[in-house]
Motif scaffolding. Structure first.
Motif, PDB file in Angstrom:
ATOM      1  N   GLY A  35      -8.555  24.585  21.416  1.00 50.88           N
ATOM      2  CA  GLY A  35      -9.849  24.138  21.931  1.00 50.88           C
ATOM      3  C   GLY A  35     -10.512  25.182  22.800  1.00 50.88           C
ATOM      4  N   GLN A  36      -9.739  25.847  23.648  1.00 49.68           N
ATOM      5  CA  GLN A  36     -10.304  26.894  24.482  1.00 49.68           C
ATOM      6  C   GLN A  36     -10.784  28.068  23.640  1.00 49.68           C
ATOM      7  N   GLU A  37     -10.058  28.367  22.580  1.00 49.67           N
ATOM      8  CA  GLU A  37     -10.478  29.448  21.685  1.00 49.67           C
ATOM      9  C   GLU A  37     -11.800  29.109  20.997  1.00 49.67           C
ATOM     10  N   VAL A  38     -11.966  27.841  20.611  1.00 51.05           N
ATOM     11  CA  VAL A  38     -13.229  27.421  19.988  1.00 51.05           C
ATOM     12  C   VAL A  38     -14.381  27.539  20.976  1.00 51.05           C
ATOM     13  N   VAL A  39     -14.138  27.144  22.232  1.00 54.80           N
ATOM     14  CA  VAL A  39     -15.200  27.207  23.249  1.00 54.80           C
ATOM     15  C   VAL A  39     -15.645  28.638  23.487  1.00 54.80           C
ATOM     16  N   THR A  40     -14.705  29.560  23.548  1.00 57.40           N
ATOM     17  CA  THR A  40     -15.051  30.953  23.823  1.00 57.40           C
ATOM     18  C   THR A  40     -15.603  31.680  22.605  1.00 57.40           C
ATOM     19  N   SER A  41     -15.266  31.219  21.405  1.00 54.03           N
ATOM     20  CA  SER A  41     -15.695  31.912  20.189  1.00 54.03           C
ATOM     21  C   SER A  41     -16.988  31.363  19.604  1.00 54.03           C
ATOM     22  N   ALA A  42     -17.294  30.105  19.856  1.00 53.00           N
ATOM     23  CA  ALA A  42     -18.487  29.498  19.259  1.00 53.00           C
ATOM     24  C   ALA A  42     -19.748  30.095  19.882  1.00 53.00           C
TER      25      ALA A  42
ATOM     26  N   GLN B  15     -12.042  18.150  16.437  1.00 49.53           N
ATOM     27  CA  GLN B  15     -11.826  17.616  17.778  1.00 49.53           C
ATOM     28  C   GLN B  15     -10.398  17.108  17.947  1.00 49.53           C
ATOM     29  N   THR B  16      -9.858  16.473  16.922  1.00 50.21           N
ATOM     30  CA  THR B  16      -8.477  15.988  16.998  1.00 50.21           C
ATOM     31  C   THR B  16      -7.498  17.147  17.156  1.00 50.21           C
ATOM     32  N   ILE B  17      -7.723  18.217  16.396  1.00 50.38           N
ATOM     33  CA  ILE B  17      -6.834  19.384  16.498  1.00 50.38           C
ATOM     34  C   ILE B  17      -6.919  20.000  17.889  1.00 50.38           C
TER      35      ILE B  17
END
Length: 449
Positions: free
Chosen positions: A115-122, A105-107
């Motif tokens: 963060g956007q990449e994590v949202v779209t990839s998770a 979350q800090t990163i």
């Protein structure tokens, strides 16, 4: 006279009297073993001749070519110990789920693109995983309550206010994820709303009305979420799916347990699912949903119009497959009015509420409060009969084995009975098992007062 005689080797006789003589031994015909012994003896006598003797091989020994034997090189050891950080794989192995989540979350906060990449990839969270997270917040709320004493006073509220706010915030954040258009599967949305509504039911009730705004706001948001999903389901032709899946009955049960705070969702269900639309009372809709002869259920089952007279003529083959005869508008209004009038009449209801396992001690702790609270309803005639259900007939001197409660109520609707049950201390103390409750229409042949 000088005579040259041939020299012969001197023979030394054996110790035994034997004419056999020992053969002559020449130094050039010594075996390797004997040569080795000789060299060893010479070495003992003259150490300086060691190198010369060892450089000469016996004449009878096979020639051995010289070869170089490589010695292993010594590994240079660094005796100096220097501290260094862990490599990334080893560091990640030491982090638990909470720590890893905090780092990620800090990163993401420092780098929004990550963060956007994590949202779209998770992967999309499942209903079970989301409810599991909410149940963890719910458990933290339970653990924060003070041990013993009154759990509804201001002191208890101040003790659990932080955990209560965290649970409410989590519900507020998760609900929109399961609503259309983000969630395209109506069944998934309904399953989530059904589970999260049960969590809202279990939120604490406070003595001070100012503290109950958390639960009231949660009911309002959940009710609007139900209405949104029902409306979307009706647009996709999911009205029959709502009825066949039993979601109409589940929603009415949730509304009763909320004390009517989810009426907006029930109204949306009536306007999108019931054939009578939003007009008419919710009581008439509830009664019609349980009546197999109602117009609504006949339409769902495909039996509506089968008992009505149909004109036979040359156009029958063309008309019959397209439409079914409908009642005149005035006649449908009359039926709706009759249903509303019938719904206003009181009826007897047989109520069976089993206890949850292992709740006998909790039941006995609040039994006096239960009897005190039901007394006004008994005096006004709402409760006709009430008592405890037993596993078996008690024997003299033995304690009763109580496993639930049984009532006969005199009320207008089933929902009215549910509201009274939900307000009971046995329900608030989680003594009763509401998942197994039975409320059955009861027509007594006689009741002796």
């Amino acid at each position: 006279m000088n005579i040259l005689l041939q020299q012969h080797p001197t023979f030394f006789p054996h110790h035994h009297n034997s004419p056999r003589r020992s053969p002559s031994i020449s130094p050039t015909h010594l075996s390797p073993r004997m040569s080795a012994r000789k060299r060893k003896a010479d070495d003992d006598l003259d150490p300086r001749s060691l190198d010369d003797d060892m450089s000469v091989s016996p004449l009878t020994s096979p020639a051995i070519s010289s070869r170089h034997i490589a010695r292993p090189s010594k590994k240079t050891r660094n005796n100096e110990v220097i501290g260094r950080p862990l490599a990334l794989p080893r560091l990640l192995e030491t982090l638990d789920a909470d720590s890893l989540r905090s780092v990620l979350q800090t990163i993401c906060e420092r780098h929004p693109e990550i963060g956007q990449e994590v949202v779209t990839s998770a992967p999309r969270p499942s209903v079970a995983s989301t409810i599991g997270v909410l149940e963890q917040y719910q458990e933290r709320l339970r653990q924060a309550f003070p041990f013993g004493g009154n759990t509804g006073n201001d002191y208890a509220y101040n003790r659990v206010r932080v955990q209560l706010s965290q649970l409410i915030d989590a519900i507020t954040d998760f609900v929109p994820h399961y609503l259309p258009p983000n969630e395209t599967q109506v069944t998934t949305s309904l399953e989530f709303l059904d589970s999260v509504t049960n969590i809202v039911h279990q939120l604490p009730d406070w003595e001070s009305s100012s503290h109950n705004h958390h639960k009231d706001n949660a009911y309002d948001e959940i009710s609007r979420a139900w209405a949104r999903v029902i409306s979307e389901a009706s647009k996709r032709g999911g009205g029959i799916q709502l009825h066949n899946g039993g979601w109409d009955q589940k929603l009415q049960k949730h509304n009763a347990m909320s004390g009517g705070q989810m009426q907006a969702a029930v109204n949306a269900l009536g306007s999108n699912l019931y054939c009578g639309g939003a007009t008419g009372s919710s009581n008439s809709n509830a009664n019609s949903s349980n009546d197999p002869n109602s117009i609504r259920n006949q339409l769902f089952s495909g039996t509506y119009g089968t008992n009505l007279p149909v004109h036979v003529g040359p156009c029958l083959a063309t008309i019959a497959p397209l439409t079914r005869p409908s009642l005149p508008k005035s006649k449908s209004h009359q039926l709706r009015a009759m249903a509303s009038a019938a719904g206003a009449q009181k009826f007897h209801w047989l109520v069976i509420v089993p206890d949850q396992p292992g709740k006998l001690e909790a039941r006995m702790a609040v039994r006096s409060d239960h009897l005190k609270n039901v007394t006004p309803k008994v005096e006004e005639g709402f409760w006709k009969v009430g008592g405890a259900l037993l596993d078996e007939q008690p024997r003299e001197g033995e304690a009763m084995k109580i496993n639930g409660s049984c009532f006969i109520a005199h009320a207008t609707t089933k929902e009215e009975v549910l509201v009274e049950l939900r307000n009971d201390v046995y329900a608030k103390g989680e003594v009763w098992d509401f998942e197994k409750i039975q409320i059955l229409p009861f027509k007594p042949a006689f009741i002796k007062s």
